[in-house]
Each structure stands twice: as structure tokens, then as C-alpha cells.
Design a protein around this motif. Structure first.
Motif, mmCIF file in Angstrom:
data_model
loop_
_atom_site.group_PDB
_atom_site.id
_atom_site.type_symbol
_atom_site.label_atom_id
_atom_site.label_comp_id
_atom_site.label_asym_id
_atom_site.label_seq_id
_atom_site.Cartn_x
_atom_site.Cartn_y
_atom_site.Cartn_z
ATOM 1 N N PHE A 182 -21.831 26.161 -6.072
ATOM 2 C CA PHE A 182 -22.984 25.567 -5.406
ATOM 3 C C PHE A 182 -22.766 24.081 -5.122
ATOM 4 C CE2 PHE A 182 -27.139 23.649 -4.898
ATOM 5 C CZ PHE A 182 -27.646 24.475 -3.914
ATOM 6 N N GLY A 183 -23.171 23.686 -3.926
ATOM 7 C CA GLY A 183 -23.059 22.284 -3.524
ATOM 8 C C GLY A 183 -21.960 22.046 -2.505
ATOM 9 N N THR A 184 -21.051 22.993 -2.376
ATOM 10 C CA THR A 184 -19.927 22.804 -1.452
ATOM 11 C C THR A 184 -20.221 23.392 -0.076
ATOM 12 O OG1 THR A 184 -18.954 24.882 -2.178
ATOM 13 C CG2 THR A 184 -18.187 22.883 -3.262
ATOM 14 N N GLY A 185 -21.139 24.298 -0.012
ATOM 15 C CA GLY A 185 -21.391 24.980 1.258
ATOM 16 C C GLY A 185 -22.428 24.255 2.070
ATOM 17 N N TYR A 186 -23.062 24.974 2.942
ATOM 18 C CA TYR A 186 -23.986 24.312 3.842
ATOM 19 C C TYR A 186 -25.429 24.726 3.600
ATOM 20 C CZ TYR A 186 -22.015 28.419 6.185
ATOM 21 O OH TYR A 186 -21.510 29.658 6.454
ATOM 22 N N SER A 187 -25.689 25.353 2.453
ATOM 23 C CA SER A 187 -27.076 25.718 2.200
ATOM 24 C C SER A 187 -27.787 24.526 1.565
ATOM 25 C CB SER A 187 -27.166 26.928 1.288
ATOM 26 O OG SER A 187 -27.060 26.560 -0.052
ATOM 27 N N SER A 188 -29.046 24.379 1.823
ATOM 28 C CA SER A 188 -29.785 23.274 1.234
ATOM 29 C C SER A 188 -30.476 23.780 -0.025
ATOM 30 C CB SER A 188 -30.812 22.728 2.216
ATOM 31 O OG SER A 188 -31.840 23.670 2.371
ATOM 32 N N LEU A 189 -30.855 22.828 -0.863
ATOM 33 C CA LEU A 189 -31.537 23.200 -2.097
ATOM 34 C C LEU A 189 -32.792 24.023 -1.803
ATOM 35 C CD1 LEU A 189 -31.221 19.929 -4.183
ATOM 36 C CD2 LEU A 189 -30.404 22.169 -4.857
ATOM 37 N N SER A 190 -33.402 23.763 -0.657
ATOM 38 C CA SER A 190 -34.661 24.450 -0.363
ATOM 39 C C SER A 190 -34.457 25.960 -0.187
ATOM 40 C CB SER A 190 -35.301 23.869 0.892
ATOM 41 O OG SER A 190 -34.523 24.189 2.021
ATOM 42 N N TYR A 191 -33.221 26.369 0.186
ATOM 43 C CA TYR A 191 -32.970 27.805 0.315
ATOM 44 C C TYR A 191 -33.014 28.516 -1.023
ATOM 45 C CZ TYR A 191 -31.903 28.295 5.221
ATOM 46 O OH TYR A 191 -32.006 28.374 6.568
ATOM 47 N N LEU A 192 -32.661 27.769 -2.073
ATOM 48 C CA LEU A 192 -32.619 28.389 -3.400
ATOM 49 C C LEU A 192 -33.941 29.059 -3.733
ATOM 50 C CD1 LEU A 192 -30.728 25.887 -5.706
ATOM 51 C CD2 LEU A 192 -29.938 28.069 -4.784
ATOM 52 N N LYS A 193 -35.002 28.450 -3.241
ATOM 53 C CA LYS A 193 -36.338 28.976 -3.523
ATOM 54 C C LYS A 193 -36.504 30.399 -2.983
ATOM 55 C CE LYS A 193 -39.787 27.296 -1.194
ATOM 56 N NZ LYS A 193 -41.090 27.375 -0.614
ATOM 57 N N ARG A 194 -35.849 30.661 -1.855
ATOM 58 C CA ARG A 194 -36.027 31.968 -1.220
ATOM 59 C C ARG A 194 -35.081 33.034 -1.772
ATOM 60 N NH1 ARG A 194 -35.555 31.819 4.925
ATOM 61 N NH2 ARG A 194 -36.326 33.930 4.617
ATOM 62 N N PHE A 195 -34.004 32.593 -2.384
ATOM 63 C CA PHE A 195 -33.011 33.570 -2.847
ATOM 64 C C PHE A 195 -33.414 34.198 -4.179
ATOM 65 C CE2 PHE A 195 -29.553 30.922 -0.551
ATOM 66 C CZ PHE A 195 -29.847 31.552 0.647
ATOM 67 N N PRO A 196 -33.362 35.519 -4.268
ATOM 68 C CA PRO A 196 -33.696 36.177 -5.541
ATOM 69 C C PRO A 196 -32.522 36.127 -6.513
ATOM 70 C CG PRO A 196 -33.236 37.824 -3.863
ATOM 71 C CD PRO A 196 -33.100 36.483 -3.195
ATOM 72 N N ILE A 197 -32.127 34.899 -6.873
ATOM 73 C CA ILE A 197 -31.010 34.717 -7.800
ATOM 74 C C ILE A 197 -31.550 34.214 -9.133
ATOM 75 C CG2 ILE A 197 -29.306 34.264 -6.001
ATOM 76 C CD1 ILE A 197 -29.649 31.275 -6.570
ATOM 77 N N GLN A 198 -30.702 34.293 -10.161
ATOM 78 C CA GLN A 198 -31.133 33.865 -11.483
ATOM 79 C C GLN A 198 -30.358 32.649 -11.973
ATOM 80 O OE1 GLN A 198 -30.384 37.412 -10.900
ATOM 81 N NE2 GLN A 198 -32.495 37.179 -10.177
ATOM 82 N N LYS A 199 -29.207 32.395 -11.343
ATOM 83 C CA LYS A 199 -28.351 31.325 -11.855
ATOM 84 C C LYS A 199 -27.666 30.579 -10.719
ATOM 85 C CE LYS A 199 -25.603 32.220 -15.518
ATOM 86 N NZ LYS A 199 -24.404 32.847 -16.110
ATOM 87 N N VAL A 200 -27.466 29.283 -10.946
ATOM 88 C CA VAL A 200 -26.712 28.452 -10.015
ATOM 89 C C VAL A 200 -25.484 27.941 -10.754
ATOM 90 C CG1 VAL A 200 -26.733 26.243 -8.786
ATOM 91 C CG2 VAL A 200 -28.746 27.748 -8.696
ATOM 92 N N LYS A 201 -24.311 28.055 -10.122
ATOM 93 C CA LYS A 201 -23.095 27.526 -10.723
ATOM 94 C C LYS A 201 -22.682 26.266 -9.957
ATOM 95 C CE LYS A 201 -20.080 30.334 -12.512
ATOM 96 N NZ LYS A 201 -19.007 31.342 -12.726
ATOM 97 N N ILE A 202 -22.772 25.132 -10.612
ATOM 98 C CA ILE A 202 -22.423 23.861 -9.953
ATOM 99 C C ILE A 202 -20.918 23.816 -9.746
ATOM 100 C CG2 ILE A 202 -22.546 21.343 -10.046
ATOM 101 C CD1 ILE A 202 -24.753 21.637 -12.160
ATOM 102 N N ASP A 203 -20.506 23.531 -8.528
ATOM 103 C CA ASP A 203 -19.081 23.563 -8.212
ATOM 104 C C ASP A 203 -18.282 22.549 -9.036
ATOM 105 O OD1 ASP A 203 -17.035 24.740 -6.314
ATOM 106 O OD2 ASP A 203 -16.662 22.590 -6.074
ATOM 107 N N ARG A 204 -17.078 22.970 -9.349
ATOM 108 C CA ARG A 204 -16.161 22.170 -10.151
ATOM 109 C C ARG A 204 -15.920 20.768 -9.591
ATOM 110 N NH1 ARG A 204 -11.341 25.423 -9.909
ATOM 111 N NH2 ARG A 204 -10.167 23.965 -8.647
ATOM 112 N N SER A 205 -15.951 20.622 -8.270
ATOM 113 C CA SER A 205 -15.632 19.317 -7.675
ATOM 114 C C SER A 205 -16.589 18.225 -8.155
ATOM 115 C CB SER A 205 -15.649 19.413 -6.145
ATOM 116 O OG SER A 205 -16.896 19.901 -5.701
#
Ligand code: C2E
Ligand code: MG
Ligand code: MG
Ligand code: MG
Length: 292
Positions: A182-205
Motif C-alpha cells: 500500500f502506498g505505491t500504487g495510484y489508489s487514494s486513501l479514500s478508496y480504502l473506505k469502499r474496499f471490503p478489506i481487513q488489513k493494509v500492508k504498508i509498502d517496504r519502501s
């Protein structure tokens, strides 16, 4: 690919491109052969709570034992497999192998435990993905609750509504879902709200820059806080130093993964390291059991 280039582009076929194509063709032939011969192995990297006390899971990472070239890391063949569609078969093998090995982990007393597997964007767009995965689980008598699926932003951003539907169906079937890199692509934080996910993995970079880049600190903190306010768990990838870990602990990140807490290792080694002691710390390759 060619149609993305626009109308006015003339493409020259350079010898360099030719050589690359030739290489890819070779990789593809070898990959197909290796699939039938099972020249692949899953390594498992431990995932811990941020205090390092509880092993909560492992990420399965594919390794290719090439008959002549030795071990080849995924960065050197996943993209080729994706272009050819062979990634679907490879992905099937990964899930089936994870099912076989998760039973060994459970039998060894490694409980409260999930295996995370990486889902390629190509697999993610398969119409029959869910049915297909459920079939593999059923064949191995493993429940979806034991599996976490890691999906990247690239898999979900070109058709967000469709992706949400797919993710919801997967989650309804029992899978846990994590947004990888997460953070390397082009999705914005606001999309996270819509995704039925349970976890975010912060990118190694971002993690590797924590010590000498204030922007990476700010971004990491922002991802943790935003994720928490959306009710999501956060894991930091690629933690290599104690300093990085301390920063993440202070910022209340939930989980840690990285060379500092444990490298990816073969399943047999994973069982050796983690079967008995559920409580302890693994740092710089050394496991120390905690006495409390
Ligand atoms: P990923 O899913 O982000 O996996 C994490 C990668 O970071 C792994 O590389 C892991 O070995 C590496 N890593 C973990 N901790 C550290 C650390 O502290 N420092 C450093 N420098 N690296 C760390 P790996 O195994 O080479 O895999 C690379 C990528 O290949 C994965 O990135 C994933 O995108 C892809 N991949 C791996 N296995 C599979 C698979 O079974 N299927 C698919 N579709 N992709 C896979
Ligand atoms: Mg991953
Ligand atoms: Mg990742
Ligand atoms: Mg990555």
C-alpha cells in the motif's frame, strides 16, 4: 500492449527488444515445464503482532528451483507468467500447496494462524476465481478462514466497482483480504473506505526510509491512523531494524513483517522454529522464548 501506445507512435523493433522477447519465451517454456514437474516451493515469512509476542500468520512466497539456473526469485518470473496466463495455473499450485502445508503447521501446534497468499491482478480478474478457489480448498479440506488473500492496488483500480464485488464475494466466503504494497500504487486513501478489506500492508519502501526521511515517517503515520479510523488493521512490510520497529510501535502499527523479525524460510524450517514456543521474540534470526 501495442494498442496502449497511441495512434501516432511508430514502434521500432530493436535488437534489445528482440533479445528480451527471446528471454521471456525461454522463461515461459521453462515455467510450463517446471509446473508439471513441481519445481516450485513456498517459503514462509512470519507475521507477528507489533510487540513481537504472537505469531499471527505467515506470508507464502513462491520460489522456483530451476533445474539449471538454481533458485529464481518471483520478481524474475511472475511478470512473464502474468503475460502468458500461466499465472493462473501457478496461482492454483500456490493455493493447493498452501493448503497442504497449513495442515502441517496446524498439526505442529502452530495455531491462531493464517497463511497469506499473493493474488496476481490476472487471477483477481478471473470470472470463476471464487468458485475455483473454493474447489481447491474443498479438495484439501481447508477452510477459507485460514487464508488471507493479498491483493495489490493495481488489481482493483481499473474497475473499482467490479473489484469491490469480487472482494466482497471472497470475504463473504470466509477469506481475509489485505491490500498489499500500500502506498505505491495510484489508489487514494479514500478508496480504502469502499474496499471490503481487513488489513493494509504498508509498502517496504516507506519503512526502509523511516530513519532518514521525514516524509516517509509522515506517510507511514498517516496510513496507520487513517487505516485505524476506518477500522482496518495495519502491517508494516520490510522491517529490518530495531529503530524501524520502535517507530512503528510508537505509532501503534498492529503487525510487523521483515528480515528483523524473520526471513522467508522453507515450511519444514518454519515448523522447526515456531511449533512449540508460541511466546517469544524472533530478532536478527534468533528466537528467544519469553518467560512471561
Ligand atoms: P510482496 O508480496 O510484497 O512480498 C514481500 C517481499 O518482500 C518478498 O519478496 C519478501 O521476501 C521481501 N521482504 C520481506 N521482508 C523484507 C525485508 O525486511 N527486507 C527486504 N529487502 N525484503 C523483504 P519475494 O519473496 O522476492 O517476492 C517478491 C514479490 O513477488 C512479492 O512481493 C509478490 O508481489 C510476488 N510474489 C511472491 N510470491 C508470489 C505468489 O505466490 N504469487 C504471486 N502472484 N506473486 C508472488
Ligand atoms: Mg505480499
Ligand atoms: Mg507486499
Ligand atoms: Mg512488495
Amino acid at each position: 500492449q501495442a494498442k496502449d501506445d497511441g495512434r501516432n507512435t511508430v514502434r521500432f523493433f530493436t535488437s534489445e527488444m528482440n533479445a528480451r522477447l527471446q528471454r521471456n519465451k525461454e522463461v515461459l517454456t521453462d515455467l510450463a515445464e517446471s509446473l508439471t514437474k513441481e519445481h516450485f516451493e513456498l517459503y514462509y515469512q512470519p507475521l507477528f503482532t507489533i510487540d513481537q509476542n504472537i505469531l499471527v500468520g505467515a506470508e507464502a512466497l513462491i520460489r522456483w528451483h530451476h533445474p539449471e539456473k538454481g533458485m529464481i526469485p518471483p520478481d524474475q518470473f511472475i511478470a512473464v507468467a502474468e503475460k502468458s496466463g500461466l499465472i493462473n495455473e501457478l496461482g492454483d499450485w500456490v493455493l493447493a500447496q498452501a493448503c497442504r502445508e497449513i495442515k502441517n503447521f496446524l498439526n505442529a501446534g502452530i495455531t491462531v494462524f493464517k497463511v497469506a497468499i499473493n493474488i496476481s491482478p490476472v487471477q483477481f480478474r478471473r470470472k470463476d476465481l471464487l468458485q475455483h478457489m473454493l474447489m481447491i480448498l474443498a479438495q484439501h479440506d481447508v477452510s477459507a478462514e485460514l487464508i488471507e488473500l493479498e491483493i495489490t492496488e493495481g488489481a482493483v483500480m481499473d474497475n473499482v466497482d467490479q473489484a469491490i464485488e469480487t472482494m466482497q464475494a471472497l470475504h463473504d466466503a470466509g477469506f481475509q483480504l489485505a491490500m498489499d504494497d500500500f502506498g505505491t500504487g495510484y489508489s487514494s486513501l479514500s478508496y480504502l473506505k469502499r474496499f471490503p478489506i481487513q488489513k493494509v500492508k504498508i509498502d517496504r519502501s516507506f519503512i526502509s526510509d523511516l530513519e532518514n526521511d521525514d516524509d516517509s515517517k509522515s506517510i507511514t503515520t498517516a496510513i496507520i491512523q487513517m487505516s485505524h479510523s476506518l477500522g482496518l488493521h495495519v502491517l508494516a512490510e520490510g522491517v529490518e531494524t530495531e529503530e524501524q520497529l520502535h517507530y512503528l510501535q510508537a505509532e501503534k502499527c498492529d503487525y510487523v513483517q521483515g528480515y528483523y523479525t524473520g526471513r522467508p524460510i522453507p515450511a519444514s524450517e518454519f515448523i522447526k522454529n515456531f511449533s512449540e514456543s508460541k511466546k517469544g521474540k524472533y530478532a536478527n534470526g534468533v528466537w528467544t522464548e519469553s518467560t512471561t
